[in-house]
Design a protein around this motif. Structure first.
Motif, PDB file in Angstrom:
ATOM      1  N   UNK A 145      32.521  81.900  58.108  1.00 42.71           N
ATOM      2  CA  UNK A 145      32.279  82.125  56.664  1.00 42.71           C
ATOM      3  C   UNK A 145      32.342  82.299  55.335  1.00 42.71           C
ATOM      4  N   UNK A 146      32.298  81.530  54.255  1.00 39.02           N
ATOM      5  CA  UNK A 146      33.462  81.843  53.197  1.00 39.02           C
ATOM      6  C   UNK A 146      33.817  81.015  52.853  1.00 39.02           C
ATOM      7  N   UNK A 147      33.756  79.731  54.640  1.00 45.57           N
ATOM      8  CA  UNK A 147      35.336  78.554  54.201  1.00 45.57           C
ATOM      9  C   UNK A 147      34.791  77.247  52.698  1.00 45.57           C
ATOM     10  N   UNK A 148      35.813  77.450  52.342  1.00 43.19           N
ATOM     11  CA  UNK A 148      36.148  76.657  51.195  1.00 43.19           C
ATOM     12  C   UNK A 148      36.763  75.525  51.479  1.00 43.19           C
ATOM     13  N   UNK A 149      37.574  75.012  52.425  1.00 41.33           N
ATOM     14  CA  UNK A 149      38.399  74.654  52.010  1.00 41.33           C
ATOM     15  C   UNK A 149      38.091  73.056  52.632  1.00 41.33           C
ATOM     16  N   UNK A 150      37.175  72.706  53.049  1.00 41.62           N
ATOM     17  CA  UNK A 150      36.405  71.725  52.900  1.00 41.62           C
ATOM     18  C   UNK A 150      37.218  70.564  52.011  1.00 41.62           C
ATOM     19  N   UNK A 151      36.590  71.454  50.506  1.00 42.57           N
ATOM     20  CA  UNK A 151      36.792  70.066  49.369  1.00 42.57           C
ATOM     21  C   UNK A 151      38.699  70.308  48.820  1.00 42.57           C
ATOM     22  N   UNK A 152      39.374  71.725  49.211  1.00 43.92           N
ATOM     23  CA  UNK A 152      39.956  71.763  48.270  1.00 43.92           C
ATOM     24  C   UNK A 152      41.088  70.860  49.439  1.00 43.92           C
ATOM     25  N   UNK A 153      40.632  70.885  50.766  1.00 44.38           N
ATOM     26  CA  UNK A 153      41.307  70.344  51.701  1.00 44.38           C
ATOM     27  C   UNK A 153      41.422  68.543  51.672  1.00 44.38           C
ATOM     28  N   UNK A 154      40.414  67.745  50.836  1.00 37.00           N
ATOM     29  CA  UNK A 154      40.133  66.312  51.072  1.00 37.00           C
ATOM     30  C   UNK A 154      40.526  66.462  49.603  1.00 37.00           C
ATOM     31  N   UNK A 155      40.700  66.992  48.572  1.00 41.95           N
ATOM     32  CA  UNK A 155      41.260  67.158  47.470  1.00 41.95           C
ATOM     33  C   UNK A 155      42.732  66.827  47.583  1.00 41.95           C
ATOM     34  N   UNK A 156      43.665  67.124  48.886  1.00 42.76           N
ATOM     35  CA  UNK A 156      44.757  66.830  48.959  1.00 42.76           C
ATOM     36  C   UNK A 156      45.165  65.943  49.966  1.00 42.76           C
TER      37      UNK A 156
END
Length: 217
Positions: A145-156
């Motif tokens: 719950x609350x994961x936002x690593x999908x977009x941040x890690x993709x950006x990296x």
């Protein structure tokens, strides 16, 4: 196109479709190079967001994600379904079915909220993708719950492997949504997604998607 009365967002959508056609033509050896090379999306209030090309999608999914397989899985699910990040976060035991995801809400800031379009929809999935998501559900949700690593890690990942394309095409997590929508309609009778997913070493057969309902952007 700039001399027409079309909104910049509409022009960018046309350019995105033309890029996909050019990519397909180059893949079939009809074109040597894309005639749209160097043409950047026009800046609009929402910003340019092209669809990933098939080649770039394969490169991204097979890139080094620094052992962050959860982040890679977000992009993988988005490529297979066209779902928004907040919608993927809302995948849980009660809405995951063997042949579809019963999408009725999204998870924003840790809370379930109505969908952006306010309309529930069923996202068709294949048996193998169902198994992958089901295995991820340990308590209730497929993703923490609350994961936002999908977009941040993709950006990296994009910054590391294709920084120029990221800027030129406005690539972001939302580009997976356009990728799914565009290629689904371009290759209605071809199992293109299968080749993409097989390269990710997950034997998914996407026949169900090829005749499913397209996703509203």
């Amino acid at each position: 196109l700039e001399t027409t009365t079309l909104a910049y967002k509409s022009i960018n959508s046309i350019l995105s479709t033309l890029r996909i056609i050019s990519d397909c033509a180059m893949g079939d050896n009809i074109l040597i190079a894309s005639p749209l090379r160097g043409i950047k999306p026009l800046m609009s209030n929402s910003g340019p967001r092209d669809a990933f090309s098939m080649k770039d999608a394969k490169t991204i999914l097979n890139a080094d994600w620094k052992n962050n397989e959860t982040a890679r899985m977000f992009s993988f699910v988005a490529a297979c379904t066209g779902m928004r990040l907040s919608e993927i976060n809302a995948i849980r035991k009660e809405n995951l079915k063997p042949t579809y995801i019963d999408l009725k809400d999204q998870l924003l800031r840790g809370k379930l909220s109505p969908l952006k379009t306010k309309e529930a929809r069923r996202i068709p999935i294949c048996e193998e993708l169902y198994k992958v998501l089901k295995e991820r559900i340990t308590n209730e949700y497929a993703f923490e719950i609350g994961q936002n690593i999908g977009s941040k890690c993709l950006a990296k990942v994009l910054d590391r492997i294709m920084p120029e394309k990221k800027e030129e095409h406005g690539y972001s997590f939302h580009s997976w949504r356009h990728f799914y929508n565009t290629y689904l309609q371009t290759y209605i009778e071809k199992d293109v997604l299968k080749s993409l997913l097989l390269q990710y070493n997950v034997p998914l057969y996407m026949a169900g998607h090829l005749h499913g309902t397209s996703v509203n952007r």
